[in-house]
Scaffold this motif. Structure first.
Motif, PDB file in Angstrom:
ATOM      1  N   LEU A 120       0.834  -1.367  -0.182  1.00 54.07           N
ATOM      2  CA  LEU A 120      -0.089   0.037  -0.077  1.00 54.07           C
ATOM      3  C   LEU A 120       0.867   1.377  -0.275  1.00 54.07           C
ATOM      4  CD1 LEU A 120      -2.801  -1.020   2.592  1.00 54.07           C
ATOM      5  CD2 LEU A 120      -2.899  -1.115   0.121  1.00 54.07           C
ATOM      6  N   ILE A 121       1.704   1.239   0.906  1.00 50.52           N
ATOM      7  CA  ILE A 121       2.780   2.336   0.847  1.00 50.52           C
ATOM      8  C   ILE A 121       3.479   2.587  -0.375  1.00 50.52           C
ATOM      9  CG2 ILE A 121       4.875   3.405   2.005  1.00 50.52           C
ATOM     10  CD1 ILE A 121       2.458   3.703   3.688  1.00 50.52           C
ATOM     11  N   GLU A 122       3.967   1.317  -1.043  1.00 51.21           N
ATOM     12  CA  GLU A 122       4.602   1.549  -2.214  1.00 51.21           C
ATOM     13  C   GLU A 122       3.760   2.143  -3.423  1.00 51.21           C
ATOM     14  OE1 GLU A 122       7.066  -1.271  -5.145  1.00 51.21           O
ATOM     15  OE2 GLU A 122       5.743  -2.246  -3.960  1.00 51.21           O
ATOM     16  N   ALA A 123       2.434   1.684  -3.392  1.00 53.61           N
ATOM     17  CA  ALA A 123       1.626   2.447  -4.380  1.00 53.61           C
ATOM     18  C   ALA A 123       1.347   3.962  -4.113  1.00 53.61           C
ATOM     19  CB  ALA A 123       0.423   1.719  -4.161  1.00 53.61           C
ATOM     20  N   LEU A 124       1.318   4.279  -3.040  1.00 51.15           N
ATOM     21  CA  LEU A 124       1.052   5.755  -2.557  1.00 51.15           C
ATOM     22  C   LEU A 124       2.173   6.517  -2.904  1.00 51.15           C
ATOM     23  CD1 LEU A 124      -0.721   5.856   0.919  1.00 51.15           C
ATOM     24  CD2 LEU A 124      -1.602   6.407  -1.378  1.00 51.15           C
ATOM     25  N   ASN A 125       3.438   5.874  -2.736  1.00 50.39           N
ATOM     26  CA  ASN A 125       4.736   6.554  -3.064  1.00 50.39           C
ATOM     27  C   ASN A 125       4.806   6.676  -4.287  1.00 50.39           C
ATOM     28  OD1 ASN A 125       6.138   7.429  -0.755  1.00 50.39           O
ATOM     29  ND2 ASN A 125       6.600   5.438  -0.125  1.00 50.39           N
ATOM     30  N   LEU A 126       4.530   5.665  -5.265  1.00 50.29           N
ATOM     31  CA  LEU A 126       4.480   5.835  -6.710  1.00 50.29           C
ATOM     32  C   LEU A 126       3.755   6.985  -7.142  1.00 50.29           C
ATOM     33  CD1 LEU A 126       5.216   4.582  -9.693  1.00 50.29           C
ATOM     34  CD2 LEU A 126       3.386   3.340  -9.279  1.00 50.29           C
ATOM     35  N   VAL A 127       2.523   7.197  -6.681  1.00 47.55           N
ATOM     36  CA  VAL A 127       1.740   8.263  -7.004  1.00 47.55           C
ATOM     37  C   VAL A 127       2.460   9.696  -6.778  1.00 47.55           C
ATOM     38  CG1 VAL A 127      -0.464   9.502  -6.432  1.00 47.55           C
ATOM     39  CG2 VAL A 127      -0.375   6.922  -6.877  1.00 47.55           C
ATOM     40  N   LEU A 128       3.050   9.599  -5.123  1.00 46.59           N
ATOM     41  CA  LEU A 128       3.769  10.807  -4.772  1.00 46.59           C
ATOM     42  C   LEU A 128       4.922  11.116  -5.864  1.00 46.59           C
ATOM     43  CD1 LEU A 128       4.400  12.967  -2.656  1.00 46.59           C
ATOM     44  CD2 LEU A 128       5.571  11.145  -1.617  1.00 46.59           C
ATOM     45  N   THR A 129       5.662  10.296  -6.191  1.00 44.57           N
ATOM     46  CA  THR A 129       6.649  10.610  -7.154  1.00 44.57           C
ATOM     47  C   THR A 129       6.386  11.156  -8.384  1.00 44.57           C
ATOM     48  OG1 THR A 129       8.108   8.592  -5.925  1.00 44.57           O
ATOM     49  CG2 THR A 129       8.896   9.475  -8.123  1.00 44.57           C
ATOM     50  N   GLN A 140      -0.670  23.661  -7.225  1.00 42.73           N
ATOM     51  CA  GLN A 140      -1.371  22.355  -6.858  1.00 42.73           C
ATOM     52  C   GLN A 140      -0.680  21.307  -6.516  1.00 42.73           C
ATOM     53  OE1 GLN A 140      -4.866  22.302  -6.384  1.00 42.73           O
ATOM     54  NE2 GLN A 140      -4.200  24.767  -6.160  1.00 42.73           N
ATOM     55  N   LYS A 141       0.398  21.150  -7.468  1.00 45.59           N
ATOM     56  CA  LYS A 141       1.210  19.738  -7.558  1.00 45.59           C
ATOM     57  C   LYS A 141       1.922  19.922  -5.781  1.00 45.59           C
ATOM     58  CE  LYS A 141       0.856  17.882 -11.526  1.00 45.59           C
ATOM     59  NZ  LYS A 141       0.137  16.648 -11.733  1.00 45.59           N
ATOM     60  N   GLN A 142       2.450  21.097  -5.482  1.00 46.08           N
ATOM     61  CA  GLN A 142       2.868  21.325  -4.420  1.00 46.08           C
ATOM     62  C   GLN A 142       2.072  20.832  -2.986  1.00 46.08           C
ATOM     63  OE1 GLN A 142       4.500  25.144  -4.616  1.00 46.08           O
ATOM     64  NE2 GLN A 142       6.287  24.519  -5.284  1.00 46.08           N
ATOM     65  N   LYS A 143       0.906  21.383  -3.345  1.00 47.96           N
ATOM     66  CA  LYS A 143      -0.081  20.943  -2.309  1.00 47.96           C
ATOM     67  C   LYS A 143      -0.329  19.284  -2.424  1.00 47.96           C
ATOM     68  CE  LYS A 143      -2.845  25.142  -2.392  1.00 47.96           C
ATOM     69  NZ  LYS A 143      -4.103  25.868  -2.780  1.00 47.96           N
ATOM     70  N   HIS A 144      -0.366  18.753  -3.606  1.00 46.39           N
ATOM     71  CA  HIS A 144      -0.752  17.100  -3.650  1.00 46.39           C
ATOM     72  C   HIS A 144       0.461  16.639  -2.964  1.00 46.39           C
ATOM     73  CE1 HIS A 144      -3.275  17.654  -7.513  1.00 46.39           C
ATOM     74  NE2 HIS A 144      -3.954  17.974  -6.442  1.00 46.39           N
ATOM     75  N   ILE A 145       1.584  17.205  -3.100  1.00 50.25           N
ATOM     76  CA  ILE A 145       3.014  16.322  -2.428  1.00 50.25           C
ATOM     77  C   ILE A 145       2.751  16.626  -0.937  1.00 50.25           C
ATOM     78  CG2 ILE A 145       5.184  16.806  -2.271  1.00 50.25           C
ATOM     79  CD1 ILE A 145       5.334  17.517  -5.118  1.00 50.25           C
ATOM     80  N   PRO A 196       7.427   8.630   3.315  1.00 46.44           N
ATOM     81  CA  PRO A 196       7.236   9.363   2.100  1.00 46.44           C
ATOM     82  C   PRO A 196       8.483   9.237   1.091  1.00 46.44           C
ATOM     83  CG  PRO A 196       6.404  10.683   3.909  1.00 46.44           C
ATOM     84  CD  PRO A 196       7.056   9.626   4.426  1.00 46.44           C
ATOM     85  N   ALA A 197       8.251   9.284  -0.080  1.00 42.70           N
ATOM     86  CA  ALA A 197       9.288   9.062  -1.015  1.00 42.70           C
ATOM     87  C   ALA A 197      10.191  10.433  -1.190  1.00 42.70           C
ATOM     88  CB  ALA A 197       8.964   8.550  -2.369  1.00 42.70           C
ATOM     89  N   THR A 198      11.624  10.448  -1.088  1.00 44.58           N
ATOM     90  CA  THR A 198      12.226  11.710  -1.163  1.00 44.58           C
ATOM     91  C   THR A 198      12.300  11.918  -2.869  1.00 44.58           C
ATOM     92  OG1 THR A 198      13.440  11.320   0.685  1.00 44.58           O
ATOM     93  CG2 THR A 198      14.478  13.159  -0.884  1.00 44.58           C
ATOM     94  N   ALA A 199      12.027  12.946  -3.289  1.00 43.33           N
ATOM     95  CA  ALA A 199      12.011  13.489  -4.627  1.00 43.33           C
ATOM     96  C   ALA A 199      13.317  12.919  -5.421  1.00 43.33           C
ATOM     97  CB  ALA A 199      11.616  14.631  -4.852  1.00 43.33           C
ATOM     98  N   PRO A 200      13.493  12.438  -6.336  1.00 41.80           N
ATOM     99  CA  PRO A 200      14.863  12.133  -6.884  1.00 41.80           C
ATOM    100  C   PRO A 200      15.176  13.487  -7.871  1.00 41.80           C
ATOM    101  CG  PRO A 200      13.129  11.056  -8.219  1.00 41.80           C
ATOM    102  CD  PRO A 200      12.325  11.603  -6.977  1.00 41.80           C
ATOM    103  N   THR A 201      16.342  13.639  -8.165  1.00 43.05           N
ATOM    104  CA  THR A 201      16.591  14.654  -9.215  1.00 43.05           C
ATOM    105  C   THR A 201      16.147  14.260 -10.481  1.00 43.05           C
ATOM    106  OG1 THR A 201      18.888  15.058  -7.961  1.00 43.05           O
ATOM    107  CG2 THR A 201      18.582  15.919 -10.158  1.00 43.05           C
ATOM    108  N   PHE A 202      15.395  15.164 -11.080  1.00 42.95           N
ATOM    109  CA  PHE A 202      14.726  14.862 -12.260  1.00 42.95           C
ATOM    110  C   PHE A 202      15.307  15.545 -13.417  1.00 42.95           C
ATOM    111  CE2 PHE A 202      11.222  14.392  -9.478  1.00 42.95           C
ATOM    112  CZ  PHE A 202      10.678  12.991  -9.823  1.00 42.95           C
ATOM    113  N   ASP A 203      15.320  14.899 -14.527  1.00 43.46           N
ATOM    114  CA  ASP A 203      15.847  15.334 -15.815  1.00 43.46           C
ATOM    115  C   ASP A 203      14.782  15.620 -16.850  1.00 43.46           C
ATOM    116  OD1 ASP A 203      17.089  15.943 -18.515  1.00 43.46           O
ATOM    117  OD2 ASP A 203      18.400  14.199 -18.458  1.00 43.46           O
ATOM    118  N   ILE A 204      14.307  16.992 -16.891  1.00 39.56           N
ATOM    119  CA  ILE A 204      13.039  17.139 -17.607  1.00 39.56           C
ATOM    120  C   ILE A 204      13.143  16.511 -19.043  1.00 39.56           C
ATOM    121  CG2 ILE A 204      11.247  18.671 -18.210  1.00 39.56           C
ATOM    122  CD1 ILE A 204      11.277  17.883 -15.136  1.00 39.56           C
ATOM    123  N   THR A 205      14.336  16.629 -19.674  1.00 32.91           N
ATOM    124  CA  THR A 205      14.561  16.252 -20.932  1.00 32.91           C
ATOM    125  C   THR A 205      14.276  14.987 -21.330  1.00 32.91           C
ATOM    126  OG1 THR A 205      16.953  15.715 -21.052  1.00 32.91           O
ATOM    127  CG2 THR A 205      16.541  18.155 -20.993  1.00 32.91           C
ATOM    128  N   GLY A 206      14.192  13.877 -20.378  1.00 31.09           N
ATOM    129  CA  GLY A 206      13.956  12.506 -20.456  1.00 31.09           C
ATOM    130  C   GLY A 206      15.254  11.894 -20.804  1.00 31.09           C
TER     131      GLY A 206
END
Length: 274
Positions: free
Chosen positions: A56-65, A99-104, A118-128
């Motif tokens: 359950l926590i893993e599923a929530l953390n996927l949504v959180l990420t 809104q994203k910040q409120k969801h987080i 809660p999952a710690t946000a990884p460093t994202f590369d927006i370019t993929g």
């Protein structure tokens, strides 16, 4: 580090305090669920299975990420992205970021209160580009139209990721209510971005997904929509159901298809700096 590795490590840190089932029909969560799910809701009740606290926590953390990814995207394009087509467009993105910040904050609190980490946000590369900064979506940082395409796809995919957790979370009212409340809002965000693309001159785009069409010419983005063209729900083909004039486009527009956690993690991995 790949997303599945991150989530499993967090899951193992401690989930013993997750609330046990208190009755699926007693909470606000069940009311939201029944109001927001399609005709196929009955099959979801029948297929819901017992889940461990860690699952359950893993599923929530996927949504959180995925929410953290959205926050990183809007932050990046607002601070370093292209010139916006209008003041209104920039204001809309500022609101989406808020809104994203409120969801987080909300999801993090739900996970914490449920005994999880809660999952710690990884460093994202927006370019993929997995950290290279030169991935297939690099143009979204310099081109307003390409930026809108990526924004739309992030919101559309986030909807599917959230829906993919529903049957797993049905055993916990609080967790289910959290995801479904965010799920409803995300649908509005996706429709807003699609409207912005229409205002920017994209012809024929609708507020919702039709078939498995991304409404873009980007092959990478198109691949994220695979599986959206299903017309059979709960074993029933909705086309022409009960002699109604229900055609392919209308049926596929009516249902967002859930995305598996494996596919959700696979997509997100390319946006994580390794």
């Amino acid at each position: 580090m790949k997303l599945n590795t991150i989530l499993k490590a967090i899951q193992e840190e401690g989930t013993d305090k997750v609330d046990s089932r208190r009755g699926l029909f007693k909470s606000f969560g069940s009311k939201v669920m029944l109001a927001s799910l399609p005709l196929a809701a009955g099959s979801l009740f029948r297929t819901a299975k017992a889940q461990t606290a860690g699952e359950l926590i893993e599923a929530l953390n996927l949504v959180l990420t995925w929410e953290q990814f959205g926050e990183a995207f809007y932050t990046k394009v607002l601070n370093e992205g292209p010139v916006f087509g209008s003041v209104g467009a920039r204001t809309a993105f500022e609101l989406l970021l808020a809104q994203k910040q409120k969801h987080i904050a909300y999801l993090s609190a739900v996970i914490h209160d449920g005994g999880g980490v809660p999952a710690t946000a990884p460093t994202f590369d927006i370019t993929g580009g997995s950290g290279s900064g030169t991935g297939p979506f690099a143009e979204s940082l310099v081109n307003f139209i390409k930026m809108l395409e990526l924004a739309q796809t992030i919101e559309d995919t986030t909807i599917r990721v959230q829906k993919g957790t529903v049957t797993k979370l049905m055993v916990n009212d609080t967790f289910l209510a959290a995801v479904l409340s965010i799920h409803t809002a995300t649908g509005r965000y996706a429709a807003k971005v699609r409207k912005m693309r229409k205002d920017a001159g994209v012809v024929g785009i609708r507020p919702w997904v039709t078939g498995s069409n991304s409404d873009t010419e980007n092959s990478y983005l198109q691949s994220y929509y695979h599986g959206e063209s299903i017309t059979v729900q709960s074993g029933i083909d909705m086309i022409g159901l009960n002699a109604q004039d229900l055609k392919f486009d209308a049926v596929t527009q009516a249902f967002d298809e859930p995305m598996t956690k494996e596919r959700a993690a696979e997509i997100l991995d390319s946006f994580i700096d390794v």
